[in-house]
Design a protein around this motif. Structure first.
Motif, PDB file in Angstrom:
ATOM      1  N   CYS A 165       0.790  -1.077  -0.102  1.00 33.24           N
ATOM      2  CA  CYS A 165      -0.131   0.019  -0.127  1.00 33.24           C
ATOM      3  C   CYS A 165       0.667   1.240  -0.008  1.00 33.24           C
ATOM      4  CB  CYS A 165      -0.962   0.059   1.691  1.00 33.24           C
ATOM      5  SG  CYS A 165      -2.088  -1.086   2.062  1.00 33.24           S
ATOM      6  N   HIS A 166      -0.032   2.004  -0.371  1.00 38.02           N
ATOM      7  CA  HIS A 166       0.574   3.529   0.114  1.00 38.02           C
ATOM      8  C   HIS A 166      -0.204   4.565   0.495  1.00 38.02           C
ATOM      9  CE1 HIS A 166       3.032   3.254  -3.953  1.00 38.02           C
ATOM     10  NE2 HIS A 166       3.969   2.853  -3.206  1.00 38.02           N
ATOM     11  N   PHE A 167       0.080   4.974   1.072  1.00 36.72           N
ATOM     12  CA  PHE A 167      -0.607   6.030   1.927  1.00 36.72           C
ATOM     13  C   PHE A 167       0.148   7.336   2.482  1.00 36.72           C
ATOM     14  CE2 PHE A 167      -3.972   7.964   5.596  1.00 36.72           C
ATOM     15  CZ  PHE A 167      -5.711   6.664   4.812  1.00 36.72           C
ATOM     16  N   THR A 168      -1.137   9.207   2.325  1.00 35.93           N
ATOM     17  CA  THR A 168      -0.530  10.330   2.700  1.00 35.93           C
ATOM     18  C   THR A 168      -2.077  10.404   2.559  1.00 35.93           C
ATOM     19  OG1 THR A 168       0.297  11.802   2.389  1.00 35.93           O
ATOM     20  CG2 THR A 168      -0.218  10.750   0.154  1.00 35.93           C
ATOM     21  N   LYS A 169      -2.190  12.132   3.216  1.00 37.85           N
ATOM     22  CA  LYS A 169      -3.023  12.557   3.205  1.00 37.85           C
ATOM     23  C   LYS A 169      -3.055  13.424   1.620  1.00 37.85           C
ATOM     24  CE  LYS A 169      -4.553  13.461   7.314  1.00 37.85           C
ATOM     25  NZ  LYS A 169      -5.991  14.214   8.234  1.00 37.85           N
ATOM     26  N   ILE A 170      -4.427  13.734   0.717  1.00 31.86           N
ATOM     27  CA  ILE A 170      -3.973  14.143  -0.299  1.00 31.86           C
ATOM     28  C   ILE A 170      -5.396  15.311  -1.171  1.00 31.86           C
ATOM     29  CG2 ILE A 170      -5.975  12.400  -1.182  1.00 31.86           C
ATOM     30  CD1 ILE A 170      -3.654  11.767  -3.428  1.00 31.86           C
ATOM     31  N   GLU A 171      -4.934  16.652  -1.086  1.00 27.70           N
ATOM     32  CA  GLU A 171      -6.060  17.453  -1.997  1.00 27.70           C
ATOM     33  C   GLU A 171      -6.435  16.681  -3.594  1.00 27.70           C
ATOM     34  OE1 GLU A 171      -4.203  20.787  -1.968  1.00 27.70           O
ATOM     35  OE2 GLU A 171      -5.450  22.162  -2.945  1.00 27.70           O
ATOM     36  N   PHE A 172      -7.936  17.248  -3.784  1.00 32.44           N
ATOM     37  CA  PHE A 172      -8.128  16.711  -4.950  1.00 32.44           C
ATOM     38  C   PHE A 172      -9.299  17.838  -5.948  1.00 32.44           C
ATOM     39  CE2 PHE A 172     -10.377  14.528  -2.059  1.00 32.44           C
ATOM     40  CZ  PHE A 172     -11.558  15.455  -2.070  1.00 32.44           C
ATOM     41  N   THR A 173      -9.352  17.667  -7.148  1.00 32.70           N
ATOM     42  CA  THR A 173     -10.358  18.535  -7.867  1.00 32.70           C
ATOM     43  C   THR A 173     -10.616  17.491  -8.472  1.00 32.70           C
ATOM     44  OG1 THR A 173      -9.089  18.505 -10.142  1.00 32.70           O
ATOM     45  CG2 THR A 173      -8.141  20.082  -8.318  1.00 32.70           C
ATOM     46  N   ASP A 174     -10.891  18.226  -9.226  1.00 37.29           N
ATOM     47  CA  ASP A 174     -12.886  17.191  -9.843  1.00 37.29           C
ATOM     48  C   ASP A 174     -11.782  16.227 -11.116  1.00 37.29           C
ATOM     49  OD1 ASP A 174     -15.522  18.113  -9.427  1.00 37.29           O
ATOM     50  OD2 ASP A 174     -15.412  19.418 -11.152  1.00 37.29           O
ATOM     51  N   LYS A 175     -10.901  16.783 -11.644  1.00 37.13           N
ATOM     52  CA  LYS A 175      -9.849  15.499 -11.717  1.00 37.13           C
ATOM     53  C   LYS A 175      -9.749  14.337 -11.161  1.00 37.13           C
ATOM     54  CE  LYS A 175      -9.102  18.557 -15.745  1.00 37.13           C
ATOM     55  NZ  LYS A 175      -9.745  19.446 -15.210  1.00 37.13           N
ATOM     56  N   GLY A 176      -9.345  14.588 -10.050  1.00 35.71           N
ATOM     57  CA  GLY A 176      -8.661  13.467  -9.295  1.00 35.71           C
ATOM     58  C   GLY A 176      -7.810  14.324  -8.465  1.00 35.71           C
ATOM     59  N   GLU A 177      -6.371  13.401  -8.236  1.00 35.32           N
ATOM     60  CA  GLU A 177      -4.939  13.891  -7.102  1.00 35.32           C
ATOM     61  C   GLU A 177      -4.951  15.726  -7.822  1.00 35.32           C
ATOM     62  OE1 GLU A 177      -1.992  11.029  -8.083  1.00 35.32           O
ATOM     63  OE2 GLU A 177      -0.877  12.215  -6.623  1.00 35.32           O
ATOM     64  N   LYS A 178      -4.330  16.083  -6.345  1.00 31.87           N
ATOM     65  CA  LYS A 178      -3.705  17.613  -7.179  1.00 31.87           C
ATOM     66  C   LYS A 178      -2.791  17.686  -6.385  1.00 31.87           C
ATOM     67  CE  LYS A 178      -4.791  22.518  -7.139  1.00 31.87           C
ATOM     68  NZ  LYS A 178      -4.618  23.201  -5.845  1.00 31.87           N
ATOM     69  N   ARG A 179      -2.528  17.480  -4.540  1.00 34.16           N
ATOM     70  CA  ARG A 179      -0.914  17.196  -4.144  1.00 34.16           C
ATOM     71  C   ARG A 179      -1.473  16.565  -2.906  1.00 34.16           C
ATOM     72  NH1 ARG A 179      -1.525  22.713  -3.458  1.00 34.16           N
ATOM     73  NH2 ARG A 179      -1.046  23.171  -5.736  1.00 34.16           N
ATOM     74  N   HIS A 180      -0.510  16.217  -2.223  1.00 31.75           N
ATOM     75  CA  HIS A 180       0.559  15.057  -0.897  1.00 31.75           C
ATOM     76  C   HIS A 180       0.689  15.789  -0.125  1.00 31.75           C
ATOM     77  CE1 HIS A 180       1.351  11.501  -2.979  1.00 31.75           C
ATOM     78  NE2 HIS A 180       0.449  11.747  -3.758  1.00 31.75           N
ATOM     79  N   HIS A 181      -0.102  15.659   1.501  1.00 27.54           N
ATOM     80  CA  HIS A 181      -0.229  16.533   2.195  1.00 27.54           C
ATOM     81  C   HIS A 181      -0.064  15.646   3.643  1.00 27.54           C
ATOM     82  CE1 HIS A 181      -1.711  20.027   1.026  1.00 27.54           C
ATOM     83  NE2 HIS A 181      -2.538  19.586   0.121  1.00 27.54           N
ATOM     84  N   THR A 182       0.138  16.423   4.496  1.00 30.74           N
ATOM     85  CA  THR A 182       1.012  15.029   6.071  1.00 30.74           C
ATOM     86  C   THR A 182      -0.374  15.093   6.837  1.00 30.74           C
ATOM     87  OG1 THR A 182       0.964  17.721   7.225  1.00 30.74           O
ATOM     88  CG2 THR A 182       3.125  16.299   5.369  1.00 30.74           C
TER      89      THR A 182
END
Ligand SMILES: [Zn+2]
Length: 288
Positions: A220-237
């Motif tokens: 698995c991969h895990f992190t917090k994530i920000e997204f838009t309508d198109k999906g993934e935008k940026r990883h967060h802590t």
């Protein structure tokens, strides 16, 4: 067999760079932090391994001595749904990563299957699984037998790699290992993980399609994530409360079903969040 759950970073943690640590120091340094997995980043690689065999073998030795589970993240320059020439080059790139993974004793080569481009989803999936079968055949003929290739669930809607597609690749191609990037699924499906049940239903689906062994030993991969309508935008802590998903919900599922996943932290603060996830799972395991 993995004695997980295990935790580790995606790539060398910034502090290790700062300490001027060599690659071969990484397993020991992770062990000192109480971590026991490491994903080597071969994400910029081309058609040949960009690492010497001797160095890979030294890393293997250090990983074994420190009981650190190795995986390798394959080249970003892979697209198994593109034009023929792109697919051919992608096959070489994935094979190069698999060769190096075998040298270092990495158990899985994680890769991004590609982008649909002009193809329909069905056609893209078919093209991809055919190419992967050829990669596996080639790997075996080169004596690469201990490495599994790991299609990753992807975070953007134009990328091949929904959960269903990644499962399908694992069902149709030998020597595969599903790579569940929970954050990508969360982003792609616009925040799907809000409750424990949201996680446990995915675990249940994986078990139904790939079997109990596969679901127990997930990569698995895990992190917090920000997204838009198109999906993934940026990883967060992990500590950024406004973003999801919440690792504790997944930890409850891991504890309840006694799963033994390898969980790679892709947080901006790699190893620090890996340790935090390890501690959260420890707390949840003591409760259950
Ligand atoms: Zn990835």
């Amino acid at each position: 067999m993995n004695r997980g759950p295990r935790f580790g970073p995606a790539g060398v943690p910034p502090l290790f760079w700062f300490m001027k640590a060599a690659l071969t120091d990484v397993p020991r340094l992770l062990r000192e932090e109480g971590l026991d997995a490491f994903e080597y980043e071969a994400v910029q690689w081309g058609k040949k391994p960009q690492m010497r065999k001797e160095e890979a073998q030294r890393l293997r030795l250090e990983a074994e001595q420190n009981d650190v589970w190795l995986s390798l993240h394959g080249s970003y320059f892979i697209n198994f749904c593109g034009e023929e020439a792109i697919v051919e080059a992608s096959k070489q790139r994935l094979t190069a990563c698999a060769i190096a993974a075998e040298w270092m004793g990495a158990h899985v080569v994680v890769f991004h299957p590609g982008a649909y481009g002009k193809r329909s989803r069905v056609e893209a999936l078919k093209t991809c699984s055919k190419a992967l079968e050829e990669v596996v055949e080639n790997m075996l003929s080169l004596g690469v037998r201990n490495v599994r290739i790991g299609p990753e669930t992807m975070g953007r809607t134009y990328q091949l790699g929904s959960l269903d597609e990644a499962l399908n690749l694992c069902e149709t191609v030998e020597h595969t290992q599903l790579v569940v990037d929970w954050s990508h699924l969360h982003a792609r499906d616009k925040g799907r993980f809000r409750t424990v049940e949201d996680f446990s239903s995915v675990v249940g689906l994986i078990e139904k399609r790939l079997g109990t062994e596969a679901v127990k030993n997930l990569h698995c991969h895990f992190t917090k994530i920000e997204f838009t309508d198109k999906g993934e935008k940026r990883h967060h802590t992990l500590q950024e409360a406004r973003y999801g998903p919440d690792f504790r919900l997944l930890a409850k599922v891991i504890a309840e079903f006694k799963l033994k996943p390898v969980i790679i932290s892709e947080s901006p603060i790699l190893d620090l969040d890996a340790m935090k996830m390890r501690d959260i799972l420890q707390e949840e395991s003591e409760k259950s």
